[in-house]
Design a protein around this motif. Structure first.
Motif, PDB file in Angstrom:
ATOM      1  N   ILE A 455      33.201 -15.133  23.322  1.00  0.00           N
ATOM      2  CA  ILE A 455      31.764 -14.975  23.207  1.00  0.00           C
ATOM      3  C   ILE A 455      31.072 -15.502  24.460  1.00  0.00           C
ATOM      4  O   ILE A 455      30.120 -14.935  24.962  1.00  0.00           O
ATOM      5  CB  ILE A 455      31.255 -15.705  21.956  1.00  0.00           C
ATOM      6  CG1 ILE A 455      31.851 -15.059  20.720  1.00  0.00           C
ATOM      7  CG2 ILE A 455      29.746 -15.672  21.882  1.00  0.00           C
ATOM      8  CD1 ILE A 455      31.546 -15.814  19.448  1.00  0.00           C
ATOM      9  N   SER A 456      31.596 -16.617  24.996  1.00  0.00           N
ATOM     10  CA  SER A 456      30.988 -17.202  26.193  1.00  0.00           C
ATOM     11  C   SER A 456      31.080 -16.242  27.369  1.00  0.00           C
ATOM     12  O   SER A 456      30.143 -16.118  28.144  1.00  0.00           O
ATOM     13  CB  SER A 456      31.663 -18.535  26.507  1.00  0.00           C
ATOM     14  OG  SER A 456      31.112 -19.095  27.669  1.00  0.00           O
ATOM     15  N   GLN A 459      28.523 -13.590  26.953  1.00  0.00           N
ATOM     16  CA  GLN A 459      27.196 -14.143  27.199  1.00  0.00           C
ATOM     17  C   GLN A 459      26.938 -14.314  28.688  1.00  0.00           C
ATOM     18  O   GLN A 459      25.882 -13.982  29.190  1.00  0.00           O
ATOM     19  CB  GLN A 459      27.072 -15.474  26.457  1.00  0.00           C
ATOM     20  CG  GLN A 459      25.690 -16.115  26.555  1.00  0.00           C
ATOM     21  CD  GLN A 459      25.656 -17.149  27.651  1.00  0.00           C
ATOM     22  OE1 GLN A 459      26.692 -17.659  28.054  1.00  0.00           O
ATOM     23  NE2 GLN A 459      24.480 -17.416  28.164  1.00  0.00           N
ATOM     24  N   MET A 501      26.313 -23.235  21.804  1.00  0.00           N
ATOM     25  CA  MET A 501      26.314 -21.890  21.245  1.00  0.00           C
ATOM     26  C   MET A 501      26.517 -21.971  19.731  1.00  0.00           C
ATOM     27  O   MET A 501      27.300 -22.783  19.242  1.00  0.00           O
ATOM     28  CB  MET A 501      27.433 -21.051  21.864  1.00  0.00           C
ATOM     29  CG  MET A 501      27.479 -19.603  21.382  1.00  0.00           C
ATOM     30  SD  MET A 501      28.797 -18.675  22.191  1.00  0.00           S
ATOM     31  CE  MET A 501      28.248 -18.756  23.876  1.00  0.00           C
ATOM     32  N   VAL A 503      27.105 -19.223  16.520  1.00  0.00           N
ATOM     33  CA  VAL A 503      27.309 -17.855  16.049  1.00  0.00           C
ATOM     34  C   VAL A 503      27.521 -17.903  14.545  1.00  0.00           C
ATOM     35  O   VAL A 503      28.409 -18.605  14.056  1.00  0.00           O
ATOM     36  CB  VAL A 503      28.531 -17.200  16.729  1.00  0.00           C
ATOM     37  CG1 VAL A 503      28.712 -15.770  16.233  1.00  0.00           C
ATOM     38  CG2 VAL A 503      28.367 -17.228  18.241  1.00  0.00           C
ATOM     39  N   LYS A 513      26.021 -12.893  14.150  1.00  0.00           N
ATOM     40  CA  LYS A 513      24.690 -13.151  14.707  1.00  0.00           C
ATOM     41  C   LYS A 513      24.767 -14.320  15.674  1.00  0.00           C
ATOM     42  O   LYS A 513      25.123 -15.436  15.300  1.00  0.00           O
ATOM     43  CB  LYS A 513      23.706 -13.465  13.571  1.00  0.00           C
ATOM     44  CG  LYS A 513      22.365 -14.017  14.031  1.00  0.00           C
ATOM     45  CD  LYS A 513      21.582 -13.010  14.868  1.00  0.00           C
ATOM     46  CE  LYS A 513      20.205 -13.588  15.239  1.00  0.00           C
ATOM     47  NZ  LYS A 513      19.448 -12.671  16.113  1.00  0.00           N
ATOM     48  N   MET A 514      24.426 -14.061  16.946  1.00  0.00           N
ATOM     49  CA  MET A 514      24.424 -15.115  17.955  1.00  0.00           C
ATOM     50  C   MET A 514      23.035 -15.736  17.987  1.00  0.00           C
ATOM     51  O   MET A 514      22.092 -15.183  18.539  1.00  0.00           O
ATOM     52  CB  MET A 514      24.799 -14.550  19.326  1.00  0.00           C
ATOM     53  CG  MET A 514      26.209 -13.972  19.379  1.00  0.00           C
ATOM     54  SD  MET A 514      26.670 -13.406  21.023  1.00  0.00           S
ATOM     55  CE  MET A 514      26.699 -14.953  21.908  1.00  0.00           C
ATOM     56  N   ARG A 517      22.677 -18.869  22.587  1.00  0.00           N
ATOM     57  CA  ARG A 517      23.589 -18.263  23.560  1.00  0.00           C
ATOM     58  C   ARG A 517      23.713 -19.175  24.791  1.00  0.00           C
ATOM     59  O   ARG A 517      22.955 -19.043  25.745  1.00  0.00           O
ATOM     60  CB  ARG A 517      23.080 -16.888  23.987  1.00  0.00           C
ATOM     61  CG  ARG A 517      22.923 -15.901  22.847  1.00  0.00           C
ATOM     62  CD  ARG A 517      22.191 -14.658  23.316  1.00  0.00           C
ATOM     63  NE  ARG A 517      21.962 -13.717  22.238  1.00  0.00           N
ATOM     64  CZ  ARG A 517      22.684 -12.629  22.004  1.00  0.00           C
ATOM     65  NH1 ARG A 517      23.712 -12.342  22.779  1.00  0.00           N
ATOM     66  NH2 ARG A 517      22.389 -11.827  21.004  1.00  0.00           N
ATOM     67  N   THR A 553      29.181 -23.550  17.342  1.00  0.00           N
ATOM     68  CA  THR A 553      30.394 -22.752  17.462  1.00  0.00           C
ATOM     69  C   THR A 553      31.178 -23.146  18.710  1.00  0.00           C
ATOM     70  O   THR A 553      32.404 -23.208  18.692  1.00  0.00           O
ATOM     71  CB  THR A 553      30.028 -21.256  17.519  1.00  0.00           C
ATOM     72  OG1 THR A 553      29.253 -20.934  16.365  1.00  0.00           O
ATOM     73  CG2 THR A 553      31.280 -20.395  17.540  1.00  0.00           C
TER      74      THR A 553
END
Length: 817
Positions: A455-456, A459, A501, A503, A513-514, A517, A553
Motif C-alpha cells: 500500500i505504501s 501511495q 497509514m 486502511v 478504504k484508505m 495515506r 495499519t
C-alpha cells in the motif's frame, strides 16, 4: 488545566501510581453509588418482598396441610366440658386411620422373627403344586469373579442356587422372576434374592445383595422389606464363616426390631421445595445490574476516555471486581438476613427456575455437566433442606458439605470463576485495538492482513506527479525523518507521526478504504496544530489512531518519545482528550468529573482542589451551583465546556481536541478559545475544526487533509499568501443584468474567474497583479449609472477561500487521476 502559577508549581507531573488510579476509580464508584442510592434500596428490597411472599405461602401451607388432622396421629376426645369443649384428648394408633398411623408414637416396637420372606408364587398352577407337595422351589442367584465361591442355604424349602455370568443377568431375572415366575423342567420356583460376590476370597469379603424391592406403601409390605434385608445379610455372612471355618460356624440371629419413634406431624417445607425456582432469581437479579453498569461505560465510551486519561487496566478491573464483589456480598447477606428472619429459603427467577427444573433436571443432577453447577448447588440445598425438615431436623451445615455433592459443585464453580477471569482478560485485550492478543495461538489463521509495504508503494507512486505542488508537505516529511533518526527521548517535539497509514478492510465486495495515506507530522510542545478537511477526509481516523481507538495499519507515531504501537498505556499517562461527543456520567457532577480525572493525573490534596476550582472558573461552570449539578442536567454547551476542562486538567503533555467549540454561543466560544490558548504554553495540542475563525485564533500551524493526504501545511498567513494571490469581488444585481456584470469584470481583469453564482449574486476571483483597488472602485461607480447594483464588495482572500480552493483542487485531481 491551566491554573494559577503557584498551583502549577506544586502539581506533581509524574504519572499516577497503581494505588492512586485505584483510589480515584474507587471514589468515583462510591460517588456514583451515592447518586443511585434509591435504586440500590429498591434492589435490596426485592429479596425482602419475595421472602415475605414465600413466607406467606409457607404459612398458608402450614394451616391447610401441615397442621390438618389428616397429617397427624389420630386423636379422640375422652372428656368434654359443659359447653362442649374437649377437656381431655387421647391420641394413638387405635384412634387413627391408615394415613394417620404413620405419625403416631411407636415407643416399644415388637421383636420380629428373623425369617426370610419368600415371595408367593405368581401362577395358579404353582400354588396348587405347593399345596399338594407342601413345599415350593425358590432360587437364590449368584455371580462374581469365581464360580466356585460359597453359596447360602435356605432351610424349610427346596432351594436352587444357579450361577449367572454377571450382575446384569441377575438383575433381569430378579425382576422377571418376581412378576412372571419361571418354569424350568416343570418345576415352579421364585427368585428370593441374589448375591454378587465380586472379588470375595479367603482374604476379602465383598458382596452386593440384590432383591426385588417392589412394594405397596403400607405398613405390612414395609415390614416385610425390613425383615428381608437383615436376614439376607445374615445368610451370606454365615455362609462366608462356614467357607472360612467349616460347617457349624454361624452368627446367631434371634430377632429384628424397629427403632422406637415419637409422635410426629407432617412437616413439608414448601420454601425448601420451591427454593430453586426463586433463589437464583434473587441471586441473578444482581447480574444484569452489574452487566448494565459495565456495558454503560463501554457503550458510552467512558471506559476508553478513562483509559486515555491514564487509568490502566489493572486498577480498573481490580476496583470494578472488588466493588461489585462487595455489593454482591452485601446483597446476599441482606438476603440471608431476610430469609432467616421469616424462616424461609430464597427465591429464583421464575422462567429460568422452571426451565432448569423441568427441562434440564437431568443435567442439574449430573455433576459432569459444569454449566449447571449453580443450579446443582441450589438443587442440593433444596433437596437436603426438604428431607431434613421433613424429619424434624435442621438444614445443611458446613460440616455436611463433604458428605454431599456440594464439595464437587464448589470445585466446579471455582474452576469456572478462574476460566471466566481468563476469558474476561482475553476479551478485554482483544477489544483494545492497540494491544497484541495475549494468546497468539488463538489468532485466526484465515484472517487477511493488508500488506503495509504494498500500500505504501502505491501511495508513494501516486504522489510523484503532485510532489511539486506540496513542497511544504515534503519538507515536513523530511523533518520527521530527521527527527526519527535521533534518540526518541531527546526529541523536542511532543508528537512525531512517521508515515502513518490506516486502511479499513473492505466488506461485502467493496475495496479497502484508505483513510490515512502516509501522514508525516511533527508537533512541538507549546504548539497548537489545526487539522482542517472536508467530511470523510480522515481527520477522525487520524485522531482515533493517535488516541488508541484504532491501530495504524502501518507507520507509527511517537508521543513524548513513546511509540503508540508498542506502549499505548504509557502514552495515556501524559495525554488529554476532548472527544467529538461528550463522554460523561449523567449522575456525576462537573466537580466530581474533574476530581476523578485530576486524581488520574496524580493531583492530590490542595493541588487537586485548586486545579478543579480553577478549571471550573475558566469554563464558566463554577458560579450559580452549576459545578455541583449532575452532568445529565447540563445543556449541550455546558457539557462541551466540561469536556474541554477534563482534557486540560493536570497539565497533560499532549491534548487532542475534536471540534471543541461545537454548539457554543459566540461569548462562550471566545472564552473557551482563551482557555485553550493559555493551556498550550506547555502542551502540544492537535485540534480539528470546521471553523476557520477558530483555526486562525488558536492554531500556530494548519494542515488541510483531503482524501487521507496532507495537501498543505503552514501558518494561516503563509497559506493565505500561497493560495490566496487574488481578490474576491462580490456583486449582487437583478438577474437580467448578470451578463453586464461579467463584461464589467472582464474589462478590468481579463483573467478573472467566476467562483460563485446564485440568484443575481456573483463572486469573482481577480488576480492581484492585474488590478489596483482604485480601478475596481471607479469601474463599479461607473456601472451604477447603467444598471442598479444592490450590493458589492471587494475582499482579500480568507482562510475559508484557501480551504475551499485546496479541497476542490485535490478532489478534482483525485477524480482526474
Amino acid at each position: 488545566m491551566t491554573i494559577t502559577k503557584e498551583a502549577s508549581s506544586t502539581a506533581n507531573p509524574s504519572p499516577a501510581s497503581f494505588l492512586t488510579q485505584a483510589n480515584a476509580l474507587f471514589i468515583k464508584n462510591l460517588t456514583y453509588q451515592k447518586r443511585n442510592i434509591w435504586s440500590s434500596v429498591r434492589l435490596i428490597a426485592i429479596p425482602l418482598y419475595l421472602c415475605l411472599v414465600l413466607a406467606t405461602i409457607q404459612a398458608l401451607f402450614d394451616i391447610h396441610v401441615n397442621n390438618s388432622a389428616e397429617n397427624r396421629c389420630g386423636c379422640q376426645c375422652m372428656d368434654t366440658t359443659k359447653d362442649g369443649k374437649c377437656e381431655r384428648e387421647s391420641c394413638g394408633l387405635e384412634y387413627s386411620s391408615q394415613n394417620q398411623a404413620i405419625f403416631c408414637a411407636f415407643p416399644n416396637p415388637p421383636p420380629l422373627l428373623p425369617l426370610l420372606h419368600i415371595p408367593p408364587s405368581v401362577t395358579s398352577s404353582s400354588i396348587d403344586s405347593c399345596t399338594r407337595t407342601g413345599s415350593c422351589h425358590v432360587t437364590i442367584l449368584f455371580t462374581g469373579n469365581n464360580p466356585s465361591q460359597l453359596g447360602a442355604k435356605v432351610r424349610c424349602v427346596q432351594g436352587l442356587t444357579p450361577w449367572r455370568n454377571n450382575s446384569t443377568e441377575v438383575n433381569d431375572e430378579i425382576f422377571k422372576g418376581y412378576l412372571q415366575g419361571n418354569q424350568e423342567e416343570n418345576i415352579n420356583y421364585e427368585i428370593v434374592a441374589a448375591y454378587d460376590l465380586l472379588d470375595t476370597d479367603k482374604k476379602n469379603f465383598n458382596v452386593t445383595i440384590l432383591y426385588n424391592s417392589t412394594h405397596k406403601e403400607n405398613l405390612v409390605d414395609r415390614r416385610v422389606k425390613f425383615v428381608r434385608v437383615p436376614r439376607l445379610v445374615n445368610l451370606v455372612s454365615n455362609a462366608y464363616l462356614e467357607y472360612l471355618k467349616g460347617k457349624g460356624t454361624k452368627i446367631l440371629f434371634d430377632f429384628v426390631k424397629e427403632m422406637p419413634k415419637k409422635e410426629t406431624r407432617l412437616r413439608m417445607d414448601m420454601a425448601s421445595l420451591i427454593g430453586p425456582i426463586f433463589f437464583t432469581w434473587v441471586i441473578l437479579l444482581l447480574f444484569p445490574v452489574i452487566l448494565t453498569s459495565l456495558m454503560y461505560e463501554k457503550q458510552q465510551r467512558l471506559r476508553i476516555i478513562m483509559k486515555m486519561h491514564g487509568l490502566g487496566d489493572g486498577p480498573y478491573w481490580m476496583i470494578s471486581y472488588a466493588y461489585f464483589l462487595v455489593i454482591s456480598t452485601l446483597y446476599i447477606i441482606s438476603l440471608m438476613i431476610f430469609g432467616s428472619a421469616i424462616v424461609a429459603a430464597y427465591l429464583y427467577v421464575f422462567g429460568t427456575g422452571l426451565l432448569g427444573l423441568f427441562l434440564f433436571q437431568f443435567l442439574i443432577e449430573e455433576l459432569s455437566f459444569p454449566s449447571f453447577s449453580l443450579y446443582r448447588g441450589l438443587y442440593e440445598f433444596s433437596q437436603y433442606a426438604f428431607q431434613r425438615n421433613l424429619n424434624g431436623m435442621d438444614g445443611m451445615k458446613w460440616k455436611d458439605f463433604s458428605g454431599t455433592a456440594m464439595d464437587k459443585v464448589f470445585s466446579i464453580i471455582i474452576v469456572e470463576w478462574f476460566l471466566a477471569l481468563l476469558a474476561t482478560y482475553y476479551i478485554n485485550r482483544v477489544s483494545s485495538s492497540t494491544k497484541e492478543r495475549p494468546f497468539p495461538f488463538l489468532r485466526n489463521p484465515f484472517k487477511k492482513i493488508p500488506s503495509p509495504q504494498r500500500i505504501s508503494v502505491e501511495q508513494q507512486g501516486s504522489e510523484v506527479s503532485v510532489e511539486m505542488e506540496k513542497l511544504d508537505v515534503a519538507q515536513e516529511r523530511e523533518k520527521v525523518e530527521q527527527l526519527m533518526m535521533l534518540e526518541p527521548c531527546t526529541t523536542s517535539h511532543a508528537i512525531v507521526c512517521d508515515n502513518l497509514m490506516k486502511v479499513y478492510p473492505g466488506k461485502d465486495g467493496n475495496p479497502p478504504k484508505m483513510a490515512i495515506r502516509g501522514l508525516s507530522l511533527a508537533v512541538s510542545s507549546g504548539e497548537c496544530f489545526g487539522m482542517l478537511g472536508p467530511n470523510g477526509a480522515g481527520k477522525t481516523s487520524f485522531i482515533n489512531s493517535m488516541t488508541g481507538l484504532v491501530k495504524p495499519t502501518s507507520g507509527t507515531a511517537l508521543v513524548q518519545g513513546v511509540d503508540i504501537c508498542k506502549d499505548m498505556d504509557r502514552v495515556y499517562t501524559s495525554m488529554g482528550v476532548c472527544p467529538q461527543h461528550d463522554l460523561l456520567w449523567e449522575t456525576l457532577t462537573g466537580r466530581e468529573h474533574l476530581l476523578f480525572y485530576g486524581r488520574l493525573k496524580n493531583l492530590k490534596g490542595s493541588d487537586l482542589n485548586l486545579a478543579v476550582e480553577e478549571s471550573l472558573k475558566s469554563v464558566n461552570l463554577f458560579c450559580g451551583g452549576v459545578a455541583d449539578k449532575p452532568a445529565g442536567k447540563y445543556s449541550g454547551g455546558m457539557k462541551r465546556r466540561l469536556s474541554v476542562a477534563i482534557s486540560l486538567i493536570g497539565n497533560p503533555k499532549v491534548v487532542y481536541m475534536d471540534e471543541p467549540s461545537t454548539g457554543l454561543d459566540p461569548a462562550s466560544r471566545m472564552n473557551l478559545w482563551t482557555v485553550i490558548k493559555r493551556a498550550k504554553k506547555h502542551t502540544a495540542i492537535i485540534l480539528t475544526t470546521h471553523s476557520m475563525e477558530e483555526a486562525e485564533f488558536l492554531c500556530d500551524r494548519l494542515g488541510i487533509l483531503v482524501d487521507g493526504r496532507l495537501q498543505c501545511i503552514g501558518n494561516p498567513k503563509e497559506l493565505k499568501g500561497r493560495f490566496g494571490g487574488s481578490y474576491v469581488l462580490t456583486m449582487t444585481t437583478s438577474s437580467e443584468h448578470e451578463k453586464e456584470v461579467e463584461r464589467l469584470v472582464q474589462d478590468f481583469s481579463p483573467n478573472a474567474k467566476k467562483i460563485y453564482h446564485i440568484a443575481g449574486t456573483q463572486k469573482f476571483e481577480i488576480p492581484k497583479e492585474e488590478i489596483r483597488i482604485s480601478e475596481v472602485f471607479q469601474a463599479v461607480e461607473k456601472a451604477k449609472s447603467s444598471f442598479e447594483v444592490f450590493a458589492w464588495g471587494l475582499a482579500d482572500t480568507t482562510l475559508e477561500d484557501v480551504f475551499i480552493k485546496v479541497a476542490r483542487t485535490a478532489e478534482a485531481f483525485n477524480v482526474f487521476s
